[in-house]
Design an enzyme around this catalytic site. Structure first.
Site, PDB file in Angstrom:
ATOM      1  N   ASP A   8      -7.323  11.017   8.860  1.00 18.65           N
ATOM      2  CA  ASP A   8      -5.927  10.655   8.614  1.00 18.65           C
ATOM      3  C   ASP A   8      -5.476   9.727   9.734  1.00 18.65           C
ATOM      4  O   ASP A   8      -5.638  10.058  10.921  1.00 18.65           O
ATOM      5  CB  ASP A   8      -5.033  11.894   8.602  1.00 18.65           C
ATOM      6  CG  ASP A   8      -5.321  12.822   7.425  1.00 18.65           C
ATOM      7  OD1 ASP A   8      -6.151  12.450   6.570  1.00 18.65           O
ATOM      8  OD2 ASP A   8      -4.720  13.904   7.367  1.00 18.65           O
ATOM      9  N   ASP A 130      -0.413  16.809  -4.762  1.00 20.53           N
ATOM     10  CA  ASP A 130      -0.055  17.612  -3.600  1.00 20.53           C
ATOM     11  C   ASP A 130       1.098  18.523  -3.982  1.00 20.53           C
ATOM     12  O   ASP A 130       2.106  18.061  -4.542  1.00 20.53           O
ATOM     13  CB  ASP A 130       0.371  16.712  -2.449  1.00 20.53           C
ATOM     14  CG  ASP A 130      -0.711  15.687  -2.099  1.00 20.53           C
ATOM     15  OD1 ASP A 130      -1.893  16.020  -2.269  1.00 20.53           O
ATOM     16  OD2 ASP A 130      -0.358  14.582  -1.668  1.00 20.53           O
TER      17      ASP A 130
END
Length: 237
Positions: A8, A130
């Site tokens: 990330d 998500d």
């Protein structure tokens, strides 16, 4: 089951968040290329690369990191974070991405997402789903929707989606185990190539996800916090 390490990125550095909270970011590496090379050196073949700057700003920011990793390794990179136009998607592929994963646009502009599915193929476009409390969240997990995750996935299966990365936000970065019950529900209802994400903290977690039928599992913080070593992943199966 494919093991997929995660990087990330914020400002070109590898970071991890807890429950998607940007204020909790912890920097693990300032050289994402070397980090990606270390995954490849241990026999891993895939990489989940997330542009967190892009996710927050709704436009891709870290193309250079994507391009450098793709040029320096043979990893099969799926790229996500901020993809909001066809030009941006094309540039991601031009930079070397093997796949893209799309969350916010799939929710907010399904017509555009379907266009990408048709243009690039369902083997190139991964649905990012998500959720928090089983409800979809978007824009780097900053925006809450009123859409339940199972119905959302079923809606897209009808539109030929093959792959989905499903993240339980409450599990993400917490190293307390993945959302197995949610994944069992999803796999019971459909034939998606389901990629589990969030909460994985041990080899036992990975074995359980494999046993229930997950196609892949994304491992992030467990690697960075030495809960799972790259050597263990190299010899897993």
């Amino acid at each position: 089951m494919i093991i997929i390490p995660a990087i990330d990125i914020i400002e070109g550095k590898s970071v991890r968040l807890s429950k998607g909270d940007y204020s909790t970011q912890k920097i693990y590496s300032s050289n994402v290329v070397d980090l990606a090379k270390s995954f490849q050196d241990h026999g891993l073949t895939h990489l989940h690369l997330v542009d967190l700057d892009g996710a927050k700003s709704a436009k891709v920011v870290n193309y250079k990191s994507l391009e450098k990793i793709c040029n320096a390794t043979s990893l099969r990179v799926d790229f996500s974070g901020g993809l909001s136009s066809t030009d941006q998607v094309q540039r991601a592929f031009d930079c070397g991405a093997s796949q893209i994963s799309v969350g916010s646009i799939a929710y907010k502009d399904p017509d555009l997402f379907e266009k990408w599915l048709n243009q690039y193929g369902s083997d190139k476009v991964i649905l990012g789903a998500d959720s928090k409390d089983s409800m979809i969240k978007t824009r780097g997990w900053l925006d809450q929707s009123d859409t339940e995750i199972l119905s959302y996935l079923n809606q897209y299966i009808l539109k030929s989606v093959q792959y989905a990365i499903v993240t339980d936000i409450d599990k993400d970065g917490m190293l307390q185990g993945p959302s197995v019950s949610l994944y069992k529900q999803i796999l019971k209802q459909n034939k998606l190539k389901l990629i589990a994400s969030g909460g994985i903290s041990s080899l036992e977690d990975l074995q359980e996800l494999k046993q229930i039928g997950c196609y892949g599992a994304i491992v992030g913080k467990a690697i960075y916090e030495n809960k799972i070593s790259l050597k263990e992943l190299e010899n897993l199966w």
